[in-house]
Motif scaffolding. Structure first.
Motif, PDB file in Angstrom:
ATOM      1  N   LYS A  32       0.836  -1.204   0.000  1.00 30.30           N
ATOM      2  CA  LYS A  32       0.000   0.000   0.000  1.00 30.30           C
ATOM      3  C   LYS A  32       0.872   1.255   0.000  1.00 30.30           C
ATOM      4  O   LYS A  32       0.634   2.181  -0.790  1.00 30.30           O
ATOM      5  CB  LYS A  32      -0.912  -0.008   1.222  1.00 30.30           C
ATOM      6  CG  LYS A  32      -1.864   1.165   1.298  1.00 30.30           C
ATOM      7  CD  LYS A  32      -2.743   1.068   2.535  1.00 30.30           C
ATOM      8  CE  LYS A  32      -2.264   2.121   3.504  1.00 30.30           C
ATOM      9  NZ  LYS A  32      -3.021   2.154   4.750  1.00 30.30           N
ATOM     10  N   LEU A  33       1.883   1.292   0.845  1.00 25.10           N
ATOM     11  CA  LEU A  33       2.763   2.455   0.912  1.00 25.10           C
ATOM     12  C   LEU A  33       3.570   2.638  -0.370  1.00 25.10           C
ATOM     13  O   LEU A  33       3.780   3.768  -0.829  1.00 25.10           O
ATOM     14  CB  LEU A  33       3.699   2.345   2.122  1.00 25.10           C
ATOM     15  CG  LEU A  33       3.020   2.469   3.481  1.00 25.10           C
ATOM     16  CD1 LEU A  33       4.012   2.143   4.594  1.00 25.10           C
ATOM     17  CD2 LEU A  33       2.427   3.854   3.671  1.00 25.10           C
ATOM     18  N   THR A  34       3.999   1.528  -0.966  1.00 28.97           N
ATOM     19  CA  THR A  34       4.740   1.603  -2.225  1.00 28.97           C
ATOM     20  C   THR A  34       3.860   2.187  -3.319  1.00 28.97           C
ATOM     21  O   THR A  34       4.300   3.053  -4.081  1.00 28.97           O
ATOM     22  CB  THR A  34       5.235   0.201  -2.636  1.00 28.97           C
ATOM     23  OG1 THR A  34       6.115  -0.290  -1.615  1.00 28.97           O
ATOM     24  CG2 THR A  34       5.980   0.238  -3.960  1.00 28.97           C
ATOM     25  N   ALA A  41       4.917  10.178  -6.645  1.00 31.71           N
ATOM     26  CA  ALA A  41       6.089  10.494  -7.463  1.00 31.71           C
ATOM     27  C   ALA A  41       5.758  10.512  -8.952  1.00 31.71           C
ATOM     28  O   ALA A  41       6.609  10.844  -9.777  1.00 31.71           O
ATOM     29  CB  ALA A  41       7.205   9.492  -7.196  1.00 31.71           C
ATOM     30  N   GLY A  42       4.544  10.117  -9.307  1.00 30.59           N
ATOM     31  CA  GLY A  42       4.141  10.107 -10.708  1.00 30.59           C
ATOM     32  C   GLY A  42       4.690   8.928 -11.484  1.00 30.59           C
ATOM     33  O   GLY A  42       4.827   8.987 -12.700  1.00 30.59           O
ATOM     34  N   VAL A  43       4.971   7.848 -10.791  1.00 31.11           N
ATOM     35  CA  VAL A  43       5.512   6.647 -11.433  1.00 31.11           C
ATOM     36  C   VAL A  43       4.364   5.840 -12.029  1.00 31.11           C
ATOM     37  O   VAL A  43       3.351   5.614 -11.386  1.00 31.11           O
ATOM     38  CB  VAL A  43       6.285   5.777 -10.419  1.00 31.11           C
ATOM     39  CG1 VAL A  43       6.725   4.464 -11.051  1.00 31.11           C
ATOM     40  CG2 VAL A  43       7.463   6.541  -9.863  1.00 31.11           C
TER      41      VAL A  43
END
Length: 53
Positions: A32-34, A41-43
């Motif tokens: 969840k945090l990832t 970060a817009g990844v």
């Protein structure tokens, strides 16, 4: 002596079950945090396709 070993074995099994549950919870929290971090970060995740030869 056998009774003490059985009790100890039971206690150790309970500990392992608790650790397994904590690991499952931590794994879910990390995922969840990832995801949140990547969104922040817009990844963008791109699926990798296997190439056919």
């Amino acid at each position: 002596m056998i009774r003490r070993l059985r009790d100890e074995n039971t206690d150790l099994r309970r500990h392992v079950e608790l650790y397994e549950e904590h690991l499952r919870m931590l794994t879910a929290e990390i995922a969840k945090l990832t995801e949140q971090l990547q969104q922040h970060a817009g990844v963008t995740e791109v699926s990798v396709r296997s190439s056919r030869r």
